[in-house]
Design an enzyme around this catalytic site. Structure first.
Site, short mmCIF file in Angstrom:
data_model
loop_
_atom_site.label_atom_id
_atom_site.label_comp_id
_atom_site.label_asym_id
_atom_site.label_seq_id
_atom_site.Cartn_x
_atom_site.Cartn_y
_atom_site.Cartn_z
N PHE A 1 99.47 2.14 22.25
CA PHE A 1 100.69 0.49 22.44
C PHE A 1 101.98 1.36 22.88
CE2 PHE A 1 98.87 -1.89 18.32
CZ PHE A 1 97.76 -1.21 19.35
N GLU A 2 102.44 -0.24 23.97
CA GLU A 2 103.28 0.17 25.01
C GLU A 2 103.72 -0.57 25.34
OE1 GLU A 2 102.05 2.52 28.07
OE2 GLU A 2 100.79 3.39 27.74
#
Length: 601
Positions: A387-388
């Site tokens: 997740f970014e």
């Protein structure tokens, strides 16, 4: 910030009027004779000793006097605050002063027990003296002094900060603890205990001569240890007067361990992301063509139908974009072949373009069902959480990483625990956060106590902590990162072994979150940690040559070739390396893989 405000002109006039009256003075002659400067290292001649700063350093120019001064640079979400807590007397008057340069520079005191004070200057192109006074409350024994700038206004300098007033007797440091014993021992931790020491307000634990943690009580568990390794421990007691001598040493040897949390992985593993849903300048690489050196292959990427849907889809690269893409049947056959050779093949969720925000329970449940379908359809070994961007952030009042309340955090933890429970002990769970979401939590966590910080700061910490018993690997992306403060309270930047050493040492040693010694993120086991690096100059910012990779591994696993950063331990069981990406390494003639193979044999 610490309640900074404009000084009142009425107060200044009143003070001047009082001083003009015969027989009335700010301080009596007797009081002046007893006054002392209570600030430690107020001229910054010893660097930042005695000070805690978010973005400060000691410089030799410009200075007001002596050879050094403080220089601190505010950012968009940080006012570059430096603080020092001093011991004072109750019901006593104090004068705080200091010299500053720059725009919007503040000097003040908090915790006075009466009215907290501050003074400031809008613009000081050269050294300007700031002064304010306060009286302590009836029970006040400590006051926190601070200086800071203003968000995004440029660097400021401060020098010769002093607090004049009655000094408080510090007394004597406590005696050294006696009776230190080692209790429960595992493959990665040792629990220590000792009798209470009279007059002690805290304790510090040393492992092989290096301070590794503090404790308020008379026991502590030291984690992040290697299996089948002997360690020497000591403990000290402390109070306001200082730290005691170290106790007699006790030695404990960790157990052999069972490799829990790392199902089926070799002692040292090479992890790589394989571009399977897109093509770029590195070209498409068939899964069957990935060399046997790669132990964990992350299929990049599963992405959501929308940011908040939780509905993850894995759409393989179309032939129009990837002319040499294999068929679904060949792809699934390659997965089985890799698994038969002992490799792990995972679906990686997220990436740069795959924002995932599980804002509701419905999105959480959809996430579980859609990820399960991908794993089942392709017969995969597990899940990588990549997740970014804005996938994870913390609500304003969510300040405790051990007990998160933000829905996107709570729902992700719940979803991952559900998947782990569904597939059992052999399920491989890995995470690939950016440094901003993990190590940056040493300085900042969420919006901060006074607000204004990026709510994404440290936002991965509650997820990692909640899943630490289920986590197979954490491989933080030590690339595309800004400077990050390490445990030496110095900023470290990409480009060499130093950055990787400092960032990994934080994971294996643990660290106080947002500088709070009572809120420590515990260390991970070394077999849970791999270091994330770009495979080539084309793959991302922060590439380091093979020689720097070797230095990193030498320092962390052997404590040699370390350079200027002093690690807090030696971790021969460090799991290995992760890279973005297999495709880019192939493009660079397998430089990253070859160096890994040469190092670990």
């Amino acid at each position: 910030m610490y309640g900074a405000r404009r000084p009142g002109s009425a107060l200044a006039l009143l003070t001047a009027a009082l001083l003009a009256v015969p027989g009335i003075t700010a301080l009596s002659s007797a009081a002046r004779a007893a006054d002392a400067d209570l600030v430690r290292n107020g001229g910054f001649e010893s660097g930042l000793d005695g000070w805690t700063c978010t973005a400060g350093t000691a410089v030799d120019s410009p200075v007001h006097s002596g050879t050094s001064a403080l220089q601190a640079t505010p950012a968009g979400s940080d006012d570059a605050q430096c603080t020092q807590t001093v011991t004072v007397q109750p019901n006593a008057q104090y004068t705080l002063s200091g010299y500053v340069r720059g725009s919007y520079v503040y000097l003040g005191a908090n915790g006075t027990g009466t009215t907290d004070v501050s003074t400031w200057t809008q613009s000081a192109p050269d050294w300007q003296k700031l002064t304010t006074t306060f009286t302590t409350g009836a029970t006040t024994t400590k006051v926190t002094l601070y200086t800071h700038g203003w968000y995004g206004t440029g660097a400021y300098q401060a020098d010769d900060i002093s607090l004049l007033g009655p000094g408080a007797s510090a007394g004597q440091p406590p005696a050294a603890p006696g009776g230190l014993t080692a209790g429960a021992v595992t493959s990665s931790s040792v629990t220590l205990s000792w009798p209470a020491v009279t007059g002690a307000t805290g304790y510090a634990v040393y492992r092989d001569g290096v301070k590794v943690r503090t404790a308020s009580g008379t026991s502590a568990t030291v984690g992040g240890l290697s299996p089948s390794t002997a360690y020497s421990f000591q403990v000290t007691a402390s109070n306001d007067a200082g730290e005691s001598a170290r106790s007699a040493a006790v030695t404990a040897t960790t157990t052999a361990g069972t490799g829990g949390g790392s199902p089926g992985l070799p002692a040292h593993a090479l992890v790589g992301y394989l571009h399977t849903t897109f093509a770029n300048g590195s070209g498409y690489t068939r899964l069957a063509d990935v060399p046997d050196s790669w132990d964990v292959i992350d299929l990049a990427f599963g992405e959501p139908t929308s940011a908040t849907s939780g509905d993850i889809r894995f759409n393989r690269c179309p032939v129009t974009e990837c002319p040499n893409v294999e068929s679904d049947a060949d792809f699934k056959a390659a997965i089985k072949a890799k698994q038969a050779a002992g490799k792990k093949v995972l679906i990686s969720i997220g990436g740069q373009n795959g924002q995932v925000q599980l804002t509701t329970a419905a999105a959480r449940d959809t996430f579980v069902s859609s990820v399960s379908k991908i794993i089942d359809d392709y017969g995969l070994d597990g899940l990588d959480v990549d997740f970014e961007g804005h996938s994870l952030s913390l609500d304003t009042n969510d300040t405790d990483f051990k007990n998160p309340t933000t829905p996107v955090i709570v729902n992700l933890i719940s979803a991952l625990k559900t998947l782990k429970a569904k597939y059992g002990a052999e399920f491989v769970l890995t995470m690939a956060p950016e440094t901003f979401f993990v190590q940056n939590g040493y300085q900042f966590y969420g919006t901060g106590k006074w607000g204004g910080q990026d709510p994404r700061c440290g936002a991965y910490l509650p997820v990692i902590h909640a899943l630490r018993d289920d986590l197979t690997l954490l491989h933080v992306q030590d690339y595309n990162s800004g400077p990050v403060m390490g445990l030496d309270n110095q900023y470290h930047s990409m480009g060499g072994a130093d950055f990787h050493i400092a960032m990994t040492d934080m994971l294996l040693t643990g660290f106080p979150v947002a500088g709070d010694a009572n809120n420590v993120f515990p260390p991970l086991r070394p077999d849970q940690v791999a270091i994330g690096m770009p495979a080539s100059t084309n793959a991302g910012n922060g590439y380091v040559a093979p020689a720097e990779v070797t230095k990193t591994l030498d320092c962390l696993t052997k404590r040699t070739n370390c350079g200027s950063y002093a690690t807090h331990g030696t971790w021969p069981a460090l799991r290995g390396l992760m890279t973005w990406s297999v495709n880019w390494d192939r493009y660079a003639n397998w430089e990253f893989q070859k160096n890994f193979d040469a190092y670990f044999g």
